[in-house]
Scaffold this motif. Structure first.
Motif, PDB file in Angstrom:
ATOM      1  N   VAL B 109       0.844  -1.200   0.000  1.00  0.00           N
ATOM      2  CA  VAL B 109       0.000   0.000   0.000  1.00  0.00           C
ATOM      3  C   VAL B 109       0.875   1.245   0.000  1.00  0.00           C
ATOM      4  O   VAL B 109       1.760   1.401   0.841  1.00  0.00           O
ATOM      5  CB  VAL B 109      -0.926   0.000   1.228  1.00  0.00           C
ATOM      6  CG1 VAL B 109      -1.722   1.286   1.292  1.00  0.00           C
ATOM      7  CG2 VAL B 109      -1.863  -1.192   1.179  1.00  0.00           C
ATOM      8  N   CYS B 110       0.611   2.148  -0.947  1.00  0.00           N
ATOM      9  CA  CYS B 110       1.400   3.359  -1.090  1.00  0.00           C
ATOM     10  C   CYS B 110       1.143   4.302   0.094  1.00  0.00           C
ATOM     11  O   CYS B 110      -0.004   4.548   0.459  1.00  0.00           O
ATOM     12  CB  CYS B 110       1.040   4.051  -2.390  1.00  0.00           C
ATOM     13  SG  CYS B 110       1.930   5.576  -2.661  1.00  0.00           S
ATOM     14  N   PRO B 111       2.203   4.854   0.695  1.00  0.00           N
ATOM     15  CA  PRO B 111       2.007   5.738   1.858  1.00  0.00           C
ATOM     16  C   PRO B 111       1.352   7.069   1.482  1.00  0.00           C
ATOM     17  O   PRO B 111       0.896   7.789   2.356  1.00  0.00           O
ATOM     18  CB  PRO B 111       3.432   5.993   2.362  1.00  0.00           C
ATOM     19  CG  PRO B 111       4.309   5.032   1.643  1.00  0.00           C
ATOM     20  CD  PRO B 111       3.623   4.651   0.379  1.00  0.00           C
ATOM     21  N   HIS B 112       1.283   7.371   0.177  1.00  0.00           N
ATOM     22  CA  HIS B 112       0.694   8.650  -0.209  1.00  0.00           C
ATOM     23  C   HIS B 112      -0.817   8.648  -0.014  1.00  0.00           C
ATOM     24  O   HIS B 112      -1.345   9.304   0.875  1.00  0.00           O
ATOM     25  CB  HIS B 112       1.055   8.977  -1.668  1.00  0.00           C
ATOM     26  CG  HIS B 112       0.396  10.227  -2.165  1.00  0.00           C
ATOM     27  ND1 HIS B 112      -0.197  10.307  -3.406  1.00  0.00           N
ATOM     28  CD2 HIS B 112       0.216  11.426  -1.586  1.00  0.00           C
ATOM     29  CE1 HIS B 112      -0.697  11.522  -3.561  1.00  0.00           C
ATOM     30  NE2 HIS B 112      -0.462  12.220  -2.471  1.00  0.00           N
ATOM     31  N   ALA B 113      -1.509   7.864  -0.858  1.00  0.00           N
ATOM     32  CA  ALA B 113      -2.965   7.874  -0.748  1.00  0.00           C
ATOM     33  C   ALA B 113      -3.565   6.485  -0.824  1.00  0.00           C
ATOM     34  O   ALA B 113      -4.762   6.335  -1.039  1.00  0.00           O
ATOM     35  CB  ALA B 113      -3.562   8.762  -1.824  1.00  0.00           C
ATOM     36  N   GLY B 114      -2.727   5.470  -0.651  1.00  0.00           N
ATOM     37  CA  GLY B 114      -3.290   4.135  -0.496  1.00  0.00           C
ATOM     38  C   GLY B 114      -3.441   3.318  -1.753  1.00  0.00           C
ATOM     39  O   GLY B 114      -4.110   2.289  -1.739  1.00  0.00           O
ATOM     40  N   CYS B 115      -2.860   3.723  -2.880  1.00  0.00           N
ATOM     41  CA  CYS B 115      -2.900   2.873  -4.069  1.00  0.00           C
ATOM     42  C   CYS B 115      -1.986   1.678  -3.855  1.00  0.00           C
ATOM     43  O   CYS B 115      -1.242   1.616  -2.882  1.00  0.00           O
ATOM     44  CB  CYS B 115      -2.420   3.641  -5.306  1.00  0.00           C
ATOM     45  SG  CYS B 115      -3.671   4.704  -5.982  1.00  0.00           S
ATOM     46  N   SER B 116      -2.009   0.751  -4.814  1.00  0.00           N
ATOM     47  CA  SER B 116      -1.192  -0.431  -4.703  1.00  0.00           C
ATOM     48  C   SER B 116       0.075  -0.239  -5.535  1.00  0.00           C
ATOM     49  O   SER B 116       0.013  -0.013  -6.737  1.00  0.00           O
ATOM     50  CB  SER B 116      -1.982  -1.645  -5.191  1.00  0.00           C
ATOM     51  OG  SER B 116      -1.329  -2.805  -4.806  1.00  0.00           O
ATOM     52  N   PHE B 131       6.997   1.310  -8.143  1.00  0.00           N
ATOM     53  CA  PHE B 131       6.364   2.456  -8.782  1.00  0.00           C
ATOM     54  C   PHE B 131       4.878   2.478  -8.406  1.00  0.00           C
ATOM     55  O   PHE B 131       4.206   1.443  -8.395  1.00  0.00           O
ATOM     56  CB  PHE B 131       6.508   2.334 -10.307  1.00  0.00           C
ATOM     57  CG  PHE B 131       5.859   3.465 -11.051  1.00  0.00           C
ATOM     58  CD1 PHE B 131       6.404   4.749 -10.998  1.00  0.00           C
ATOM     59  CD2 PHE B 131       4.703   3.257 -11.798  1.00  0.00           C
ATOM     60  CE1 PHE B 131       5.799   5.791 -11.692  1.00  0.00           C
ATOM     61  CE2 PHE B 131       4.098   4.297 -12.484  1.00  0.00           C
ATOM     62  CZ  PHE B 131       4.646   5.564 -12.433  1.00  0.00           C
ATOM     63  N   CYS B 132       4.399   3.670  -8.060  1.00  0.00           N
ATOM     64  CA  CYS B 132       2.972   3.775  -7.756  1.00  0.00           C
ATOM     65  C   CYS B 132       2.258   4.443  -8.920  1.00  0.00           C
ATOM     66  O   CYS B 132       2.573   5.586  -9.264  1.00  0.00           O
ATOM     67  CB  CYS B 132       2.745   4.576  -6.486  1.00  0.00           C
ATOM     68  SG  CYS B 132       1.005   4.701  -6.099  1.00  0.00           S
ATOM     69  N   PRO B 133       1.332   3.765  -9.579  1.00  0.00           N
ATOM     70  CA  PRO B 133       0.709   4.287 -10.799  1.00  0.00           C
ATOM     71  C   PRO B 133      -0.233   5.472 -10.538  1.00  0.00           C
ATOM     72  O   PRO B 133      -0.535   6.218 -11.467  1.00  0.00           O
ATOM     73  CB  PRO B 133      -0.059   3.089 -11.350  1.00  0.00           C
ATOM     74  CG  PRO B 133      -0.295   2.212 -10.188  1.00  0.00           C
ATOM     75  CD  PRO B 133       0.830   2.426  -9.234  1.00  0.00           C
ATOM     76  N   CYS B 134      -0.652   5.667  -9.333  1.00  0.00           N
ATOM     77  CA  CYS B 134      -1.685   6.685  -9.105  1.00  0.00           C
ATOM     78  C   CYS B 134      -1.150   8.106  -9.257  1.00  0.00           C
ATOM     79  O   CYS B 134      -1.727   8.923  -9.954  1.00  0.00           O
ATOM     80  CB  CYS B 134      -2.312   6.505  -7.733  1.00  0.00           C
ATOM     81  SG  CYS B 134      -3.346   5.055  -7.682  1.00  0.00           S
ATOM     82  N   HIS B 135      -0.033   8.408  -8.561  1.00  0.00           N
ATOM     83  CA  HIS B 135       0.533   9.745  -8.694  1.00  0.00           C
ATOM     84  C   HIS B 135       2.021   9.664  -8.990  1.00  0.00           C
ATOM     85  O   HIS B 135       2.790  10.555  -8.637  1.00  0.00           O
ATOM     86  CB  HIS B 135       0.271  10.584  -7.446  1.00  0.00           C
ATOM     87  CG  HIS B 135      -1.151  10.504  -6.987  1.00  0.00           C
ATOM     88  ND1 HIS B 135      -1.556   9.610  -6.035  1.00  0.00           N
ATOM     89  CD2 HIS B 135      -2.262  11.156  -7.394  1.00  0.00           C
ATOM     90  CE1 HIS B 135      -2.857   9.719  -5.844  1.00  0.00           C
ATOM     91  NE2 HIS B 135      -3.321  10.649  -6.664  1.00  0.00           N
ATOM     92  N   ALA B 136       2.432   8.530  -9.578  1.00  0.00           N
ATOM     93  CA  ALA B 136       3.769   8.361 -10.114  1.00  0.00           C
ATOM     94  C   ALA B 136       4.884   8.551  -9.086  1.00  0.00           C
ATOM     95  O   ALA B 136       5.875   9.236  -9.336  1.00  0.00           O
ATOM     96  CB  ALA B 136       3.994   9.305 -11.300  1.00  0.00           C
ATOM     97  N   ALA B 137       4.745   7.952  -7.941  1.00  0.00           N
ATOM     98  CA  ALA B 137       5.856   7.962  -6.984  1.00  0.00           C
ATOM     99  C   ALA B 137       6.748   6.754  -7.273  1.00  0.00           C
ATOM    100  O   ALA B 137       6.246   5.685  -7.594  1.00  0.00           O
ATOM    101  CB  ALA B 137       5.321   7.885  -5.557  1.00  0.00           C
ATOM    102  N   SER B 138       8.075   6.959  -7.159  1.00  0.00           N
ATOM    103  CA  SER B 138       9.001   5.842  -7.352  1.00  0.00           C
ATOM    104  C   SER B 138       9.712   5.567  -6.038  1.00  0.00           C
ATOM    105  O   SER B 138      10.005   6.489  -5.269  1.00  0.00           O
ATOM    106  CB  SER B 138      10.043   6.189  -8.415  1.00  0.00           C
ATOM    107  OG  SER B 138       9.401   6.572  -9.597  1.00  0.00           O
ATOM    108  N   SER B 150       8.786  13.902  -4.019  1.00  0.00           N
ATOM    109  CA  SER B 150       7.907  12.741  -4.151  1.00  0.00           C
ATOM    110  C   SER B 150       6.497  13.089  -3.683  1.00  0.00           C
ATOM    111  O   SER B 150       6.352  13.844  -2.713  1.00  0.00           O
ATOM    112  CB  SER B 150       8.451  11.591  -3.304  1.00  0.00           C
ATOM    113  OG  SER B 150       7.564  10.498  -3.351  1.00  0.00           O
ATOM    114  N   PRO B 151       5.472  12.569  -4.369  1.00  0.00           N
ATOM    115  CA  PRO B 151       4.123  12.754  -3.820  1.00  0.00           C
ATOM    116  C   PRO B 151       3.975  12.049  -2.467  1.00  0.00           C
ATOM    117  O   PRO B 151       3.131  12.422  -1.657  1.00  0.00           O
ATOM    118  CB  PRO B 151       3.209  12.129  -4.865  1.00  0.00           C
ATOM    119  CG  PRO B 151       4.072  11.337  -5.775  1.00  0.00           C
ATOM    120  CD  PRO B 151       5.485  11.812  -5.624  1.00  0.00           C
ATOM    121  N   SER B 152       4.809  11.064  -2.237  1.00  0.00           N
ATOM    122  CA  SER B 152       4.661  10.297  -1.004  1.00  0.00           C
ATOM    123  C   SER B 152       5.343  11.002   0.152  1.00  0.00           C
ATOM    124  O   SER B 152       6.488  11.425   0.041  1.00  0.00           O
ATOM    125  CB  SER B 152       5.251   8.900  -1.198  1.00  0.00           C
ATOM    126  OG  SER B 152       5.136   8.195   0.005  1.00  0.00           O
TER     127      SER B 152
HETATM  128  S1  FES Z   1      -1.139   6.941  -4.017  1.00  0.00           S
HETATM  129 FE1  FES Z   1       0.821   6.337  -4.555  1.00  0.00          FE
HETATM  130  S2  FES Z   1       1.593   8.120  -5.370  1.00  0.00           S
HETATM  131 FE2  FES Z   1      -0.334   8.760  -4.782  1.00  0.00          FE
END
Ligand code: FES
Lengths: 600, 187
Positions: B109-116, B131-138, B150-152
């Motif tokens: 789970v991405c620490p930014h907003a919870g995407c996978s 890589f997080c596809p939602c807001h492109a964090a690496s 980073s967005p995260s």
């Molecule tokens: S939820 Fe992963 S970058 Fe935003």
């Protein structure tokens, strides 16, 4: 502050409206007899508030409705109180409307210009009935389901459109998810919303009538504060009464608040026979029994409809003196009639033993499902009914009564339990436990009715052996038999004997006696010794697997073989594997017990 | 304009008492049902989220020696209000071997907003990245943020790992609040 209020009033006019309401004239001055409209509005408020929070927990669906109410009742802090207050405020609302109506009729307050006040009140009463009827089903327990089943079936009495109305009422050809979604929408949206509209209409009509009258009346005071003080005191009294009703069964027990029955079972063979409507409908319920079945449409639709028409016509009838007297007399007759019929219905049920048994069974079932729902496995996605359907304690007695109690008793030492239609086979209570086996090996009992007395095995080889070899034993021999009983009974692995069976030394001696001294294996197979074909297999005697086998096919060579008396092979077409397993688990006492689990 | 508290009738001491009674009774009568409802409304605060137990996720052999991460589902009993569902997927974890007998675990789970978060094995380069596809964090293989901004708000969330009996990989599975700069366990 003042400027703020002024600004608010300029923009919205709300302050003026509030002032007009508070200062509106009360003709004849403040009085305790004028509190009813306010208490009715208040009780409806209680309904709306508690209903709103109930709504947050309610999940309409055939496998979730009861479950969500269960969750609210038992897992949510104060959930039971929320339910109970909602339930009893509905009853209170009906009573208050009743009092208010009767008062209006007696003092003739329905006459011009107050016709609309009266009509709105009558309609509020009818909508409250509708709220009770639709709300009742939502708990989705056996009683509410059965009652609603009957009520909606009444719709089919209507000529031509009956079948269609029935389908429309329950959302399809049969009860299910859509019945509940429909009833929620009707309960909250149509009847809840409808009541609110009628309440507003009622209050507007009161305001108009009072303002008109105060111009002519010699004395009138403003609503605030004298009448409002009376109103609010009455409101608090009503609230306290509702709370007392809600708390009448205590606060901590499982039965606090309004009892939740066992989950609705749509299987007609499990229909709840003792279902009764709430007190408010008992009079009508009893009244409908005065008519033969073909005329049921009269007490259900025609006569109540006529009564409502008369009630609605009262303001017009009451214009002349005779009409007013008729109205009063009519009201008294109806009230007395309803009361008498209601009490008659209650008295009948009290005297009906079958009815009382059905109620006790349902209470036991509700307790049981609560235990199962609390078990670590919890409620499966298929709903709480699955718990009961897979529960040996619930299903065992039903299966036994239907399939075994034709010949077998299941009676404890006090002769309580299930009595066979015609006792002609061994009593299976405590089958294979030490007491049961000791009885089997007792020369005095073996040919008695509890064992072989009424079977083909009476006086057979086994009985003969026992009567010859086991009679007049000395003390040592008796000890030996006790050990033998222990050894054989341990084969069953009964939960009730787990601690007893754990004492190995004596059982080991018993095994040796069984194999050697008493020569049981001359006829029976016991583990590695002896052969199948004459007596029943003693290996695992009374164990789950052994019992499943003998019920499945008693004529198998492991059991009675060709000598099988009358017992049918149940696995063939009579019972499913699942039912046999339930029956066996029940006979062996292998069901979920709180704190102990299911056992092995 | 006269506020409702000062009408012309019922003045003096009697009027004051009457008004006080009216306000108290009126307030209490409504407060009771509202309070009962609010208590039930607040019940979710009592409920704990699952997790926090060590769960056996994989055996050591299936983790590549070269340290490439692998994603494993976390299967456990799930409770949904009154229903209990045995053995359901309740989350996923990246496992990566860092030494012969050492394993690192990261929440998917991405620490930014919870995407996978997904693992991308990039061609040419020696190692891939997360890589997080939602807001492109690496994120790097250790979960550290790679972007300049980073967005995260924090690195990927690591989980406690135990290798038991030299072969079994056990992970203390937890969920963390997204969006915060610090790792906060969801309760
Ligand atoms: S939820 Fe992963 S970058 Fe935003």
């Amino acid at each position: 502050m003042k400027t703020l209020l002024n600004w608010l009033d300029q923009r919205t006019g709300l302050v003026t409206v509030a002032q007009t309401c508070l200062n509106r004239p009360v003709p004849g001055g403040a009085s305790w007899f004028k509190v009813w409209p306010c208490t009715i509005a208040f009780t409806f408020c209680v309904q709306a508030i508690t209903g709103f929070f109930l709504w947050m927990y309610y999940s309409p669906g055939a496998q979730t409705a009861w479950e969500s109410v269960y969750f609210l009742q038992h897992e949510v802090i104060g959930g039971w109180l929320l339910r109970a207050v909602h339930h009893y405020s509905a009853q209170t609302l009906l009573v208050l409307i009743g009092i208010y109506l009767v008062q209006q009729i007696i003092i003739g307050a329905y006459r011009a210009p107050r016709e609309f006040v009266f009509w709105a009140t009558v309609l509020m009463g009818l909508v409250t009935f509708a709220l009770l009827l639709t709300g009742d089903l939502l708990a989705w327990d056996q009683n509410s389901y059965a009652c609603t089943q009957v009520r909606t079936k009444f719709l089919t009495l209507l000529p031509m459109v009956g079948g269609e109305f029935y389908k429309l009422a329950i959302g399809g050809p049969a009860f299910g998810h859509l019945t509940l979604t429909r009833f929620v929408a009707l309960h909250i949206g149509l009847f809840g919303g409808g009541f609110l509209l009628l309440l507003v209409l009622h209050h507007v009509a009161v305001y108009r009538a009072d303002t008109a009258k105060s111009k002519s009346a010699e004395k009138s005071t403003p609503l605030w504060p004298d009448q409002i003080m009376r109103n609010t005191v009455a409101r608090l009294v009503v609230m306290v009464v509702i709370l007392l009703l809600a708390l009448q069964h205590g606060v901590s027990a499982d039965h606090a608040g309004v009892a939740l029955g066992s989950p609705a079972d749509l299987d007609p063979s499990n229909y709840y026979a003792a279902a009764r409507p709430e007190w408010a409908f008992l009079g009508l319920y009893e009244f409908s029994h005065l008519f033969p079945g073909e005329l049921a449409i009269l007490p259900i639709f025609c006569i109540p409809g006529l009564l409502v028409c008369v009630a609605l016509a009262m303001p017009l009838l009451g214009r002349c003196r005779a009409g007013h007297y008729f109205n009063v007399a009519f009201t008294v007759v109806i009230l007395v009639g309803i009361t008498v019929l209601s009490f008659r219905s209650v008295a009948k049920d009290r005297a009906d033993a079958d009815h009382q048994i059905a109620i006790a069974d349902e209470i036991a079932q509700a307790d049981r499902v609560r235990q199962l729902a609390r078990s670590p496995e919890g409620i499966p996605a298929t709903g709480a009914l699955t718990l009961l359907r897979n529960d040996p304690l619930t299903q065992g007695p039903k299966l036994f009564k239907q399939h075994c109690a034709i010949c077998h008793d299941h009676l404890d030492a006090q002769q309580k339990g299930i009595k066979a239609e015609e006792s002609s086979a061994p009593n299976l209570f405590g089958f294979a436990d030490r007491k049961w086996i000791a009885g089997l090996l007792d020369p005095k009992q073996i040919n008695g009715p509890g064992y072989f007395g009424n079977t083909a095995f009476k006086g057979g080889d086994m009985a003969e052996f026992i009567e010859e070899m086991l009679a007049d034993l000395d003390e040592d021999e008796q000890k030996d038999i006790e050990k033998l009983v222990m050894a054989l009974s341990a084969e069953a692995h009964l939960r009730s004997q787990r601690e007893l069976d754990a004492k190995h030394a004596e059982a080991r001696q018993g095994r040796q006696l069984l194999l050697d001294d008493y020569g049981c294996t001359d006829c029976h197979k016991f583990h590695d010794k002896g052969k199948l074909g004459h007596g029943t297999d003693l290996t695992g005697y009374g164990s789950r697997q052994w019992l499943v086998g003998i019920i499945a096919n008693p004529a198998h060579k492991r059991f009675y073989g060709k000598e099988n008396d009358r017992m049918p092979a149940y696995a063939k077409d009579i019972l499913s594997d699942r039912d046999i397993a339930l029956l066996v688990d029940w006979l062996r006492g292998q069901w979920y017990v709180e704190g102990l689990g299911i056992g092995d | 304009m006269t506020p409702p508290e000062q009408p012309k009738s019922s003045d003096g001491r009697r009027g004051f008492i009457v008004k006080t009674i009216a306000l108290i009774c009126g307030g209490f009568s409504l407060l009771i049902p509202a309070a009962i409802g609010v208590v039930a409304f607040l019940n979710p605060l009592r409920q704990k989220s699952t997790g926090g137990d060590f769960i056996k996720l994989a055996s050591l052999e299936v983790l590549p020696e070269d340290g490439t991460p692998r994603k494993f589902p976390v299967v456990a009993d799930r409770t949904d209000a009154w229903n209990r569902f045995p053995d359901e997927p309740i989350g996923a974890v990246f496992l990566r071997r860092t030494a012969e007998n050492k394993v690192e675990a990261l929440q998917v789970v991405c620490p930014h907003a919870g995407c996978s978060v997904v693992y991308e094995a990039s061609a040419g380069e020696k190692t891939g990245k997360f890589f997080c596809p939602c807001h492109a964090a690496s994120f790097g293989l250790g979960g550290e943020r790679l972007d300049k901004t980073s967005p995260s708000p924090r690195d990927m969330d690591s989980l406690d790992v135990e290798v038991r009996n030299n072969t079994e990989v056990w992970v203390k599975f937890q969920n963390f609040q997204s969006g915060a700069a610090k790792k906060i366990v969801q309760t």
